[in-house]
Design a protein around this motif. Structure first.
Motif, short mmCIF file in Angstrom:
data_model
loop_
_atom_site.label_atom_id
_atom_site.label_comp_id
_atom_site.label_asym_id
_atom_site.label_seq_id
_atom_site.Cartn_x
_atom_site.Cartn_y
_atom_site.Cartn_z
N THR A 208 25.12 16.07 9.57
CA THR A 208 24.76 16.67 8.28
C THR A 208 25.11 18.14 8.34
OG1 THR A 208 22.90 15.13 8.09
CG2 THR A 208 22.93 17.00 6.58
N SER A 209 25.97 18.58 7.44
CA SER A 209 26.47 19.95 7.46
C SER A 209 26.09 20.67 6.18
CB SER A 209 28.00 19.95 7.62
OG SER A 209 28.52 21.27 7.52
N ALA A 210 25.83 21.97 6.31
CA ALA A 210 25.50 22.77 5.12
C ALA A 210 26.72 22.91 4.20
CB ALA A 210 25.00 24.14 5.54
N VAL A 237 30.05 12.20 8.32
CA VAL A 237 29.57 13.50 7.88
C VAL A 237 29.12 13.45 6.43
CG1 VAL A 237 30.15 15.94 7.63
CG2 VAL A 237 31.24 14.58 9.44
N GLU A 238 27.94 14.05 6.18
CA GLU A 238 27.50 14.29 4.80
C GLU A 238 27.08 15.74 4.66
OE1 GLU A 238 23.99 12.28 3.49
OE2 GLU A 238 23.16 12.14 5.51
N VAL A 239 27.17 16.26 3.44
CA VAL A 239 26.89 17.66 3.17
C VAL A 239 25.51 17.80 2.53
CG1 VAL A 239 27.61 19.72 1.88
CG2 VAL A 239 29.34 18.21 2.90
N ASP A 240 24.71 18.74 3.05
CA ASP A 240 23.39 19.03 2.50
C ASP A 240 23.20 20.55 2.50
OD1 ASP A 240 20.80 19.30 1.72
OD2 ASP A 240 19.96 17.89 3.17
N GLY A 245 22.99 26.60 6.50
CA GLY A 245 24.12 26.93 7.36
C GLY A 245 24.07 26.06 8.59
N GLY A 246 25.22 25.95 9.29
CA GLY A 246 25.25 25.14 10.50
C GLY A 246 25.23 23.66 10.20
N ALA A 261 18.20 26.12 8.82
CA ALA A 261 16.85 25.65 8.50
C ALA A 261 16.12 25.21 9.77
CB ALA A 261 16.92 24.49 7.51
N GLY A 262 16.84 24.53 10.67
CA GLY A 262 16.23 24.08 11.91
C GLY A 262 15.86 25.24 12.81
N GLN A 263 16.73 26.24 12.90
CA GLN A 263 16.44 27.41 13.73
C GLN A 263 15.27 28.20 13.17
OE1 GLN A 263 20.20 29.44 13.81
NE2 GLN A 263 21.20 27.87 15.06
#
Length: 274
Positions: A208-210, A237-240, A245-246, A261-263
């Protein structure tokens, strides 16, 4: 799919038989797959028949004889040979027999996709269908509804995906939906993606990529994951944009969260513990 020892042995023997059957140039793998899955549907509906075909107190000859009387002239000979192997073996339970038969039907269909050079397409389409369902909770609810009829669900699936996906993809998706029985179709669809990837001896990475990845970025990420895991990795791959970012990568139960968001979430946890 979790099977007990007897069922694992029975499935192994049936898989060998399926391989022998499909190696024959005259066998149509797609037809065999369709027919085996049609028997799964019948056994799901007819509890008494399911129990009779898996009855350990009956001889293997009696069980295969029953199958032949029921399906001779209705199914192709290659499919009947696979059913002979299924009925002739001992299974741990009637339910595991039908689950094993479903696995054989799926395998035959994926073999047909391999033979036509479409297995990459089928894998990609199964992933896209899985994402559509995952991103629309009401759709997954409708497809998993215990009160919904199989025909209504089939109509919904065909309305959404017919003429947009390979016939093997559509058949596999319909089968997952028909057998969901309130458990949700998401897990079943993800299982199909893995099965299709395994046909090319690859594991699956859900990315999942920004932002949308370029071909070069996708190739670099694939090469890094291949090196990390020591085996070929299929990227889906999907975009969110909510990631900020990241990207986030999931391979099996392992998650690599490199998103903004995870960081940020990790930082908040550290500050909360401080």
């Amino acid at each position: 799919m979790t099977l007990h020892a007897a069922s694992r042995e029975a499935l192994g023997l049936a898989e060998e038989r399926l391989g022998e059957v499909l190696a024959d140039a005259g066998a149509d793998a797609a037809t065999v797959g369709d027919e085996l899955l049609s028997v799964v549907d019948l056994l799901d509906r007819e509890i008494g028949l399911r129990r009779a075909v898996s009855d350990a107190s009956a001889t293997s000859e009696a069980r295969t004889g029953l199958v032949r009387r029921l399906f001779d002239g209705k199914l192709s000979e290659p499919a009947l040979k696979v059913l002979d192997a299924v009925a002739g073996s001992r299974w741990s339970s009637p339910r595991e027999l039908t689950d094993g038969l479903e696995s054989l039907g799926r395998s035959a269909l994926l073999t047909s996709a391999e033979k036509t050079g479409n297995v990459d397409t089928v894998e990609s389409q199964l992933f896209q269908v899985a994402r559509v369902v995952a991103n629309h909770p009401e759709l997954e609810k409708a497809l998993s509804d215990l009160t919904g009829t199989a025909e209504a669900k089939r109509t919904l699936v065909r309305g959404l995906f017919a003429d947009k996906v390979d016939v093997v993809t559509e058949t596999l998706v319909e089968q997952v939906v028909r057998r969901a029985k309130g458990r949700g179709v998401g897990v079943g669809l993800d299982t199909l993606v893995k099965l299709a990837a395994e046909r090319r001896q690859r594991s699956v990475a859900y990315v999942t990529s920004a932002n949308a990845l370029t071909d070069e970025q996708t190739a670099q990420l694939g090469a890094k994951l291949d090196a990390i895991y020591g085996r070929p990795i299929a990227l889906h791959v999907e975009v969110d944009p909510r990631l900020g970012g990241g990207l986030v990568v999931r391979v099996g139960d392992e998650v690599i969260d490199g998103s903004a968001a995870g960081q940020l979430a990790a930082l908040r946890k550290r500050l909360a513990r401080a």
